[in-house]
Every structure is written in C-alpha cells, then in structure tokens.
Design a protein around this motif. Sequence first.
Motif, PDB file in Angstrom:
ATOM      1  N   PRO A 171       0.821  -1.214   0.000  1.00 27.24           N
ATOM      2  CA  PRO A 171       0.000   0.000   0.000  1.00 27.24           C
ATOM      3  C   PRO A 171       0.852   1.259   0.000  1.00 27.24           C
ATOM      4  O   PRO A 171       1.931   1.283   0.591  1.00 27.24           O
ATOM      5  CB  PRO A 171      -0.810  -0.121   1.292  1.00 27.24           C
ATOM      6  N   ARG A 172       0.351   2.283  -0.665  1.00 31.82           N
ATOM      7  CA  ARG A 172       1.031   3.583  -0.648  1.00 31.82           C
ATOM      8  C   ARG A 172       0.144   4.653  -0.015  1.00 31.82           C
ATOM      9  O   ARG A 172       0.639   5.653   0.470  1.00 31.82           O
ATOM     10  CB  ARG A 172       1.418   4.028  -2.081  1.00 31.82           C
ATOM     11  N   ARG A 173      -1.165   4.436  -0.034  1.00 30.70           N
ATOM     12  CA  ARG A 173      -2.089   5.383   0.597  1.00 30.70           C
ATOM     13  C   ARG A 173      -2.961   4.617   1.595  1.00 30.70           C
ATOM     14  O   ARG A 173      -3.656   3.664   1.230  1.00 30.70           O
ATOM     15  CB  ARG A 173      -2.964   6.083  -0.440  1.00 30.70           C
ATOM     16  N   VAL A 174      -2.882   5.048   2.848  1.00 28.40           N
ATOM     17  CA  VAL A 174      -3.585   4.364   3.935  1.00 28.40           C
ATOM     18  C   VAL A 174      -4.386   5.386   4.728  1.00 28.40           C
ATOM     19  O   VAL A 174      -3.910   6.495   4.990  1.00 28.40           O
ATOM     20  CB  VAL A 174      -2.584   3.654   4.876  1.00 28.40           C
ATOM     21  N   ALA A 175      -5.603   5.033   5.102  1.00 27.31           N
ATOM     22  CA  ALA A 175      -6.421   5.868   5.987  1.00 27.31           C
ATOM     23  C   ALA A 175      -6.559   5.149   7.323  1.00 27.31           C
ATOM     24  O   ALA A 175      -6.802   3.935   7.355  1.00 27.31           O
ATOM     25  CB  ALA A 175      -7.795   6.125   5.384  1.00 27.31           C
ATOM     26  N   PHE A 176      -6.391   5.891   8.406  1.00 23.75           N
ATOM     27  CA  PHE A 176      -6.523   5.303   9.742  1.00 23.75           C
ATOM     28  C   PHE A 176      -7.661   6.006  10.470  1.00 23.75           C
ATOM     29  O   PHE A 176      -7.550   7.172  10.845  1.00 23.75           O
ATOM     30  CB  PHE A 176      -5.219   5.440  10.529  1.00 23.75           C
ATOM     31  N   ILE A 177      -8.769   5.280  10.665  1.00 22.92           N
ATOM     32  CA  ILE A 177      -9.954   5.834  11.320  1.00 22.92           C
ATOM     33  C   ILE A 177      -9.876   5.580  12.817  1.00 22.92           C
ATOM     34  O   ILE A 177      -9.758   4.432  13.253  1.00 22.92           O
ATOM     35  CB  ILE A 177     -11.236   5.213  10.732  1.00 22.92           C
ATOM     36  N   GLY A 178      -9.934   6.662  13.594  1.00 31.46           N
ATOM     37  CA  GLY A 178      -9.795   6.563  15.043  1.00 31.46           C
ATOM     38  C   GLY A 178      -8.343   6.653  15.466  1.00 31.46           C
ATOM     39  O   GLY A 178      -7.875   5.912  16.329  1.00 31.46           O
ATOM     40  N   SER A 179      -7.608   7.593  14.857  1.00 31.14           N
ATOM     41  CA  SER A 179      -6.151   7.679  15.046  1.00 31.14           C
ATOM     42  C   SER A 179      -5.747   8.203  16.416  1.00 31.14           C
ATOM     43  O   SER A 179      -4.641   7.918  16.885  1.00 31.14           O
ATOM     44  CB  SER A 179      -5.537   8.562  13.954  1.00 31.14           C
ATOM     45  N   GLY A 180      -6.609   9.000  17.081  1.00 35.40           N
ATOM     46  CA  GLY A 180      -6.322   9.463  18.431  1.00 35.40           C
ATOM     47  C   GLY A 180      -5.296  10.577  18.513  1.00 35.40           C
ATOM     48  O   GLY A 180      -4.744  11.021  17.503  1.00 35.40           O
ATOM     49  N   PRO A 181      -4.989  11.031  19.740  1.00 34.23           N
ATOM     50  CA  PRO A 181      -4.044  12.137  19.934  1.00 34.23           C
ATOM     51  C   PRO A 181      -2.594  11.761  19.643  1.00 34.23           C
ATOM     52  O   PRO A 181      -1.772  12.622  19.340  1.00 34.23           O
ATOM     53  CB  PRO A 181      -4.213  12.493  21.423  1.00 34.23           C
ATOM     54  N   SER A 186       0.155   4.961  12.893  1.00 31.98           N
ATOM     55  CA  SER A 186       0.348   5.658  11.621  1.00 31.98           C
ATOM     56  C   SER A 186       1.812   6.009  11.403  1.00 31.98           C
ATOM     57  O   SER A 186       2.340   5.864  10.290  1.00 31.98           O
ATOM     58  CB  SER A 186      -0.510   6.928  11.583  1.00 31.98           C
ATOM     59  N   LEU A 187       2.492   6.464  12.444  1.00 25.60           N
ATOM     60  CA  LEU A 187       3.897   6.830  12.322  1.00 25.60           C
ATOM     61  C   LEU A 187       4.775   5.603  12.054  1.00 25.60           C
ATOM     62  O   LEU A 187       5.679   5.645  11.216  1.00 25.60           O
ATOM     63  CB  LEU A 187       4.366   7.547  13.592  1.00 25.60           C
ATOM     64  N   CYS A 188       4.507   4.504  12.777  1.00 25.50           N
ATOM     65  CA  CYS A 188       5.277   3.270  12.547  1.00 25.50           C
ATOM     66  C   CYS A 188       5.008   2.724  11.151  1.00 25.50           C
ATOM     67  O   CYS A 188       5.925   2.263  10.462  1.00 25.50           O
ATOM     68  CB  CYS A 188       4.891   2.220  13.595  1.00 25.50           C
ATOM     69  N   LEU A 189       3.765   2.795  10.720  1.00 29.36           N
ATOM     70  CA  LEU A 189       3.386   2.314   9.397  1.00 29.36           C
ATOM     71  C   LEU A 189       4.025   3.166   8.305  1.00 29.36           C
ATOM     72  O   LEU A 189       4.571   2.640   7.320  1.00 29.36           O
ATOM     73  CB  LEU A 189       1.863   2.337   9.263  1.00 29.36           C
ATOM     74  N   LEU A 190       3.978   4.473   8.491  1.00 26.00           N
ATOM     75  CA  LEU A 190       4.566   5.391   7.519  1.00 26.00           C
ATOM     76  C   LEU A 190       6.066   5.157   7.380  1.00 26.00           C
ATOM     77  O   LEU A 190       6.600   5.115   6.262  1.00 26.00           O
ATOM     78  CB  LEU A 190       4.302   6.837   7.940  1.00 26.00           C
ATOM     79  N   ASP A 191       6.739   4.966   8.508  1.00 26.08           N
ATOM     80  CA  ASP A 191       8.180   4.718   8.480  1.00 26.08           C
ATOM     81  C   ASP A 191       8.491   3.429   7.723  1.00 26.08           C
ATOM     82  O   ASP A 191       9.434   3.378   6.928  1.00 26.08           O
ATOM     83  CB  ASP A 191       8.706   4.632   9.913  1.00 26.08           C
ATOM     84  N   SER A 192       7.686   2.391   7.950  1.00 27.47           N
ATOM     85  CA  SER A 192       7.894   1.112   7.263  1.00 27.47           C
ATOM     86  C   SER A 192       7.683   1.248   5.757  1.00 27.47           C
ATOM     87  O   SER A 192       8.435   0.691   4.958  1.00 27.47           O
ATOM     88  CB  SER A 192       6.949   0.048   7.826  1.00 27.47           C
ATOM     89  N   LEU A 193       6.650   1.997   5.378  1.00 30.32           N
ATOM     90  CA  LEU A 193       6.350   2.172   3.952  1.00 30.32           C
ATOM     91  C   LEU A 193       7.408   3.044   3.272  1.00 30.32           C
ATOM     92  O   LEU A 193       7.764   2.807   2.114  1.00 30.32           O
ATOM     93  CB  LEU A 193       4.965   2.781   3.775  1.00 30.32           C
ATOM     94  N   LYS A 194       7.916   4.048   3.981  1.00 30.89           N
ATOM     95  CA  LYS A 194       8.980   4.886   3.420  1.00 30.89           C
ATOM     96  C   LYS A 194      10.240   4.075   3.161  1.00 30.89           C
ATOM     97  O   LYS A 194      10.950   4.294   2.185  1.00 30.89           O
ATOM     98  CB  LYS A 194       9.301   6.036   4.381  1.00 30.89           C
ATOM     99  N   ASN A 195      10.501   3.119   4.054  1.00 32.23           N
ATOM    100  CA  ASN A 195      11.700   2.284   3.925  1.00 32.23           C
ATOM    101  C   ASN A 195      11.437   1.018   3.119  1.00 32.23           C
ATOM    102  O   ASN A 195      12.291   0.119   3.082  1.00 32.23           O
ATOM    103  CB  ASN A 195      12.215   1.907   5.325  1.00 32.23           C
ATOM    104  N   ASP A 196      10.243   0.948   2.522  1.00 32.97           N
ATOM    105  CA  ASP A 196       9.865  -0.193   1.678  1.00 32.97           C
ATOM    106  C   ASP A 196       9.992  -1.520   2.412  1.00 32.97           C
ATOM    107  O   ASP A 196      10.395  -2.542   1.843  1.00 32.97           O
ATOM    108  CB  ASP A 196      10.721  -0.238   0.404  1.00 32.97           C
ATOM    109  N   ALA A 197       9.659  -1.502   3.708  1.00 31.27           N
ATOM    110  CA  ALA A 197       9.767  -2.725   4.506  1.00 31.27           C
ATOM    111  C   ALA A 197       8.887  -3.834   3.960  1.00 31.27           C
ATOM    112  O   ALA A 197       9.238  -5.004   3.981  1.00 31.27           O
ATOM    113  CB  ALA A 197       9.384  -2.429   5.962  1.00 31.27           C
TER     114      ALA A 197
END
Length: 347
Positions: A171-181, A186-197
Amino acid sequence: MSLLSSFLRLRSSTNKMEPCPCASHDSLTIVEKAEVLQSQLADARSEKVQWLVKSITETHTELLKLPHFKPGKAINQLLGNLVSICSEIYDREIVEKVLRHREIQAVLPSLRQICAKAESCLELHWAEHIVAGQGADQVRERLKTFPYYDNYEELTRLELCAILSATKTAPRRVAFIGSGPLPLTSLCLLDSLKNDALIEIMSPQRRESQQPSRDADPVILNVDYDETAIAASLSLCLALGEQGRGMEFICAEAASPAKDLSEFDVVYMAALVGMSQTQKEGIILQVADRMRKGALLVVRSSWGLRTCLYPEVDLATENLLKRLETCVVVHPYGQVVNSVIVARVRG
C-alpha cells in the motif's frame, strides 16, 4: 529341535510369572480416584473463575471512584493490573464462564468506556509531553520513551505481514480511522512504507511488479472525530519534522461521508471505533461503501478476556459477508493486546 525347546522353555517360564500387580487393584477404587481428580479440577476452575470475576469487578469499582482518568499512580496501577489479568492465556472454559458471568456482563460496557477514556487521556498527556521537546531530534527521542512504543511497533509489524499475505501490492495510501491524539500506528506504518519494509520481504516477482508505484511517497490519512485529538496529533507530526512528512489529518466521524475513501489501498479501523458489535457493523458497512473494490480493510479486534478491554468484532455476519471477504485473522498471544482482521472489499 532347538527352536522347539526354546519355545517350550519360554512357555514354562511364562506360566511361572507372578500375576500383574494391576490384578490386585480394586477397579472401583481407580474409578473413584478419577472422579476425585475431576472434582478437584472442577473446583480449581471454579475458584479461578470466581477470582477473575472478583478481580475485574473490583477494579471497575475502584476506577469509578477516581475523579478523572488522566495518568497518575492510582489509575496506572489499576489499569496495569487489569491489562495484565486480561492478557493472560486461560483455559477456554474458564474464559467463557467469566465472560458469561452476570457480574461481568453488568460492568462490561462501563469498563470498556473507562478503558477508552483512559487510553485517550494517556495519549493526549504523552502527545503534549513529546511536543514540548526542543527540536525535532528531542521530539523523536521523547516519542520512543512512550511506555507502549515497542508494543505499537510489534503490532504494526504483525499487521504489515497480515496485509502482505492478502495483497500482491504494497500500500502507498492508507487511511486510519480513530487515530487518536498520539498516532503511533500511523507513524510506525509510515516509516515502514517509506523504507519499503513491505516490498523487501516480497518474492522477487512481486517486488518487480511493485516497482512502478514506488515513485509515489506514502501517505497516511488520520481520521478522528475529536478536534482535540486531531490538533494534538497534527502538532506532534509537525514537530517531528521529516519523520512526520506524509501524515495528513481530518476531523470527521468514522461513518461520515465527508471523505471519499476510494483512493486508499488500505483503511484501518481502530479498536475503539464503535463499542459494540452492532455499532461496529454499522460503521464498517458505511466505511466499506466508500472504499473501492479490492481495497483492504484492517479491523482491530480482541479475543479471550482481552474483550474486557476492547470489543470483539465478528465479520462473519450476513450483512458484512456481502460486502467483505475476510482474508486473515490474527490473535496475538504476547504483549500485543489487539487482534487483527484483514478483509477485502467485494464489488
């Protein structure tokens, strides 16, 4: 002749053997002992059930006495003990008896609401603490001191593997419903996707087919109905600098048609979105209606006594089966509390 002699000697020695010790046992006594053991086991289970019911209901009573659910010594100890008790692995019969117990049934809705409020307060407290750091480097350092940071990383890895088992395309575009404060997933997922994990652990053929879409930077859209939560998470991601690039935010109800979800490859639904099966089913149907065919819906659920903390989700209902094809269900046995369901949107 020698063979026959050997046989005769063997037969003779067999006749002289002492009778089996078992023959002197009273079969009725053996049955009685078995019944005693079964009775003792049943008593031990009953005691365990009563202890669990007592522990959970007394914790609920003490939580209700607190003036607020912000982090502090009292609530940290109460919730820490509750999570520890509910995260243990128990015999299925014990779990079923605890969850069916009338006292547990009476407090369950309130207990889940308290856990939800306490989790939100904890995240907001930490989001404000992290943002107070001086510069992006210190903000990143503070982020990693969040008490459950490792759990979020572990859960994200688990969910990425579940997603990979259900799709040929990272995935390259992800929506997270109920992300909270504090949008740690989302941050861990974004980092993994940026590094093509996700791409690196694909087979060579799948990596090759994925290559053209790698030019697009990954994006995580964070959705929450609480304006305070969105404001806090937005401030945090801005303070993180480069690490927060790719995070987007919108304040909206989970079921709101305000945001078209057809552009997203994966949509997450947090464990605290909807506090009952009925509520969750309604939200899931409305979310799925805004997603494109073939996109994946990742729903966080729970199992065992962990359902005292988070509601369980059943996707095998008549209405949900019409809209979703369940691909993967994962129930962690370790420190990760949430279960994960990955489903594909039908046409």
